[in-house]
Each structure stands twice: as C-alpha cells, then as structure tokens.
Design a protein around this motif. Structure first.
Motif, PDB file in Angstrom:
ATOM      1  N   HIS A 124       1.442 -10.071   7.572  1.00  0.00           N
ATOM      2  CA  HIS A 124      -0.438 -10.068   7.705  1.00  0.00           C
ATOM      3  C   HIS A 124      -0.111 -10.371   5.908  1.00  0.00           C
ATOM      4  CE1 HIS A 124      -0.280  -7.710  11.102  1.00  0.00           C
ATOM      5  NE2 HIS A 124      -1.490  -8.796  11.511  1.00  0.00           N
ATOM      6  N   HIS A 125      -0.911 -11.673   5.715  1.00  0.00           N
ATOM      7  CA  HIS A 125      -1.379 -12.308   4.094  1.00  0.00           C
ATOM      8  C   HIS A 125      -2.427 -11.591   3.660  1.00  0.00           C
ATOM      9  CE1 HIS A 125      -2.005 -15.917   6.000  1.00  0.00           C
ATOM     10  NE2 HIS A 125      -0.953 -15.610   6.348  1.00  0.00           N
ATOM     11  N   ILE A 126      -3.176 -12.048   3.371  1.00  0.00           N
ATOM     12  CA  ILE A 126      -4.408 -11.902   2.063  1.00  0.00           C
ATOM     13  C   ILE A 126      -5.337 -13.130   3.767  1.00  0.00           C
ATOM     14  CG2 ILE A 126      -6.265 -12.181   0.214  1.00  0.00           C
ATOM     15  CD1 ILE A 126      -3.996 -11.984  -1.495  1.00  0.00           C
ATOM     16  N   SER A 129      -6.219 -11.114   6.303  1.00  0.00           N
ATOM     17  CA  SER A 129      -6.707  -9.166   6.079  1.00  0.00           C
ATOM     18  C   SER A 129      -7.923 -10.042   5.751  1.00  0.00           C
ATOM     19  CB  SER A 129      -6.605  -8.893   4.539  1.00  0.00           C
ATOM     20  OG  SER A 129      -7.084  -7.834   4.312  1.00  0.00           O
ATOM     21  N   VAL A 151      -2.396  -2.407   3.651  1.00  0.00           N
ATOM     22  CA  VAL A 151      -1.448  -2.498   3.107  1.00  0.00           C
ATOM     23  C   VAL A 151      -0.418  -2.320   3.805  1.00  0.00           C
ATOM     24  CG1 VAL A 151       0.633  -2.970   1.351  1.00  0.00           C
ATOM     25  CG2 VAL A 151      -1.936  -3.562   0.673  1.00  0.00           C
ATOM     26  N   ARG A 158       2.843  -4.394   5.507  1.00  0.00           N
ATOM     27  CA  ARG A 158       2.382  -5.474   5.479  1.00  0.00           C
ATOM     28  C   ARG A 158       2.491  -5.805   2.932  1.00  0.00           C
ATOM     29  NH1 ARG A 158      -0.975  -2.624   8.325  1.00  0.00           N
ATOM     30  NH2 ARG A 158      -1.318  -3.114   9.872  1.00  0.00           N
ATOM     31  N   ASN A 161       0.247  -9.036   1.894  1.00  0.00           N
ATOM     32  CA  ASN A 161      -0.575  -8.422   2.151  1.00  0.00           C
ATOM     33  C   ASN A 161      -1.077  -8.759   0.690  1.00  0.00           C
ATOM     34  OD1 ASN A 161      -2.712  -8.546   3.202  1.00  0.00           O
ATOM     35  ND2 ASN A 161      -2.943  -6.223   3.879  1.00  0.00           N
ATOM     36  N   CYS A 162      -0.124  -9.499  -0.465  1.00  0.00           N
ATOM     37  CA  CYS A 162      -0.374  -9.594  -1.892  1.00  0.00           C
ATOM     38  C   CYS A 162      -0.135 -10.953  -1.866  1.00  0.00           C
ATOM     39  CB  CYS A 162       0.400  -8.751  -3.048  1.00  0.00           C
ATOM     40  SG  CYS A 162       1.961  -9.070  -2.087  1.00  0.00           S
TER      41      CYS A 162
END
Length: 426
Positions: A124-126, A129, A151, A158, A161-162
């Motif tokens: 999962h990425h930004i 989210s 995160v 994850r 997530n940055c």
C-alpha cells in the motif's frame, strides 16, 4: 533506482518496520505495486538490512488472469531466489460484498501462516491510503478515518506508505519489473474503485497538491493522538486470529487500548455478518470499558461479541461460545487430575509467550498454589470458564490471566516464579 531504495530503507528504519528477527513475508499479488515491493525488499536483503524473505500469494480463482498471475509470481520468486507459498481459497465472486470477504480471507491465511518473528509486508502506498481515508470518511463518523491506512498495524507493515503511485510506477518502468494489471480494479461496482476512478481524478485535477497536504495532515493527527509509527514510544498491539475468535493484546499487559482502533475495527468487521458499518462509537465504547475495568461482553454490529480481560480484548460471535464450553470442561478435568501442562519461570519468557500466543487461547488462564501478596487473584469465576475457575478458587489456587500477571510483573520486582507456577495451555 538507488535513490528510491535508499528512501524506502530510511523510512523503514524511522518507522520501525524492520523486525528484530530480520524476517519478512511479502504479500505478492502479481500487480505492479507488490512486484515493486518484492524487488526493493530483495535489494535491501542483499544490502544486509534483512535476513530472510518469504512470499505469500493468493490465487482467488475468480478471474481469468489468476492463473497467469500465479505463474508470474512463481517465476519471479524463482528468479530472485525467495521462498513462495501459494494459497487457493474457495471463493465466490458473486458473493455479496466480495471485496471485503476476499480481503478477510487473505489476511486470515497470512496470519495463520506467519512464523514466529516474521512481519507481513504489503505494498500500500500514499495514494491507497488517501483512497481508503476518503472511503472511511464517507462511511464512518470516527475521526480516525482521516488517518488512512496505518504504516504499521500489529504484524503488518507497509514500507511504500512513504511514496506515491507514480513513484512506484516509475521505479517499475526503470527496472523493467514484470506485472499483470488486475482488470477488476476498473470495476466501479467496488467502492474503492469508484473512489479511485470517479472522484480522485477530479480532485487531482482541481487540487494537484492534495496528496502532500493529506500526508502532512495525517502525520500531524497521528502524532497528536499518539498513534504515529514515527513516534519512538508508539505501542504495538499484538493481533492473533484463531478458531475461537480474534485477540488484540497489549504488550505491557495494560488496559489502555487507545491507538488500537484500526485493529479493533478490523476484528469486528472480520467477524461481522453485516460487513463494514459505522463503528466509530462502538470502538470508543470498548476502549472506554477496558480502561474502566469492565469485563463485557459487549455486543457489536453483526452479532459480534467483545470480551475484555486485563491487557487483552477478544472478539467472537455467539456461535463461537460453544467452543469455550468445551475448553472449560477440558480444563476442569485437567485441574482435577493436576495435569497442567505448561511451565514458565522467567519474565522474558512470559512476555514472549504473550507476544506469540499461537498455542494459547483467550483469556490465558493462569493457576498457581502460591503467589506474592501484591499479585491479586480473581475473586469469582471467569464468565467464559466458570466451572474450571470456580474449582480452582475453591481449591485455594491463585487464579488470574497471563496479561494480568504481566501487568503485575511489569510494575514490581522481576522475581523468579516458583517451579509450581503453571499456565494452562488450551
């Protein structure tokens, strides 16, 4: 390429996503994001950040691409030299709220097959989210909806997530990483896809800086509420699903479950027969009940029951209560025969057993002939184990739970318990 990998490495260290064991499992779908994650993680292992990588892949068997995805995953894992475990659950794409049920089945398989010391990595990425945050805010009154996907959530981490979807896509293109596009991601009958395909493009066009502001706002809220993975003192709650229900335990045996909202929502929705609902108020209710020393059970949406003991929350359904009746009967027989079968006499051993309690069951009943005076016993029988705890109390035994014992031990001298101390292993 090196810049992207270094950025992920720095984020993993800062957010405490690297387990002490160095062992990780990558959830690999065969899609762009998860294939990129495995590529990055394999590079970090080469650099010495990690010690061992395994891969989980779920073939849902509901789309024509599933076979090709499995073949791609198998070949790519062989190329990278990583161990792969493939699952084939029995799912029906026509099931109501299929997306929800498929996700819960995946995580059930993941949690049941993680080894001791391993953490699960998802891609999962930004952007993911942000999508999830929007959907939660449309369907929930909880302020936590603004935070998006955490995160770190128990044993799920994850690392992406940055970074944004575009950054991941550029990394995949630069490194010629193979992937298969999931055609169902375009179907707007699924809520997340509707948000992604219909709403977010308009937001992006009108407000191009929306992701930057979302990240800043979410990080600030998480730090204000004390749930940020970037805070050194953030509490990591332990999560376990077994045949009887879902456990959330406090690593210090405490009763304060603020910060465990995401885990509680996951537990309720995983067991609910109504899918996701408005849970903000219900989550606040069980957190307040635990802090006030209540025992429950509390009734939640979809006929889910929330049980409370010191340092642990346990979620089950009415249909699962019969399991405890049998366990209570078995425990009573063992107590009468004095056949308690697990011994423990060190603080670290106690803490490790609570962290990885696969061989135990809620509420982790503990019996002993003698204990220090400040280690209080329960005064009346436990509602889930009434016959066995009543017998133990009448026999003059010290009776309490493993989390409660940890609570006493955390706040007192780290004594060496006597050899006759026993923990019933149900």
């Amino acid at each position: 390429m090196k810049g992207f990998i270094h950025y992920i490495e720095k984020f993993m260290k800062k957010a405490q996503l690297v387990p002490d064991s160095g062992k990780v499992v990558v959830a690999l779908s065969g899609g762009r994001d998860s294939m990129a994650l495995l590529h990055v993680i394999s590079k970090l292992k080469e650099q010495g950040l990690l010690k061992n990588i395994r891969v989980f892949h779920v073939n849902h068997g509901t789309r024509s691409e599933n076979t090709k995805e499995e073949e791609l995953v198998i070949n790519y894992c062989l190329k990278l030299g990583v161990s792969l475990q493939v699952f084939h659950p029995n799912l029906d794409a026509k099931t109501s709220n299929f997306e929800h049920h498929a996700r819960e089945k995946r995580y059930e398989l993941f949690f049941n097959n993680l080894h001791k010391g391993e953490v699960l990595l998802t891609a999962h990425h930004i952007d993911d989210s942000f999508e999830w945050s929007l959907l939660r805010q449309f369907k929930s009154g909880s302020p936590n909806a603004a935070l998006g996907i955490p995160v770190k959530n128990g044993r799920v981490c994850r690392p992406f997530n940055c970074v944004t979807k575009n950054q991941v896509a550029n990394y995949v293109k630069t490194n010629s990483i193979p992937f298969i596009q999931d055609s169902s991601n375009k179907s707007i009958r699924f809520e997340r896809n509707f948000i992604r395909e219909k709403i977010i493009p308009q937001i992006s066009q009108r407000f191009p800086g929306h992701l930057k502001h979302y990240v800043h706002r979410s990080n600030q809220l998480a730090q204000d509420w004390g749930v940020s993975s970037l805070l050194e003192n953030k509490i990591q709650f332990f999560l376990l699903r077994d045949a009887h229900g879902i456990l959330i335990s406090h690593p210090r045996g405490d009763n304060d479950f603020r910060g465990a909202e995401e885990q509680i929502i996951w537990a309720i929705t995983a067991l609910s027969d109504k899918g996701r609902g408005t849970l903000g108020t219900q989550v606040e209710k069980i957190i307040a009940a635990a802090r006030n020393g209540k025992k429950g059970p509390l009734l939640f949406s979809g006929n889910v029951l929330g049980h409370i003991t010191h340092g642990a929350l346990y979620f089950s359904t009415k249909g699962m209560l019969g399991n405890f009746e049998k366990l209570d009967k078995d425990l009573l027989c063992l107590l009468k025969k004095e056949q308690i079968n697990f011994r423990l006499n060190s603080y670290e051993g106690l803490k490790e057993k609570l962290k990885y309690p696969k061989s135990l069951s809620f509420p982790f009943l503990t019996f002993a002939p003698d204990m220090p005076k400040n280690f209080q016993s329960i005064k009346k029988e436990h509602p889930l184990f009434p016959r066995s705890t009543e017998f133990g109390l009448n026999a003059g035994l010290w009776v309490n739970t493993l989390p409660r014992l940890l609570f006493y031990w955390e706040r007192g001298p780290k004594i060496q318990l006597k050899e006759q101390f026993s923990l019933f292993n149900v």
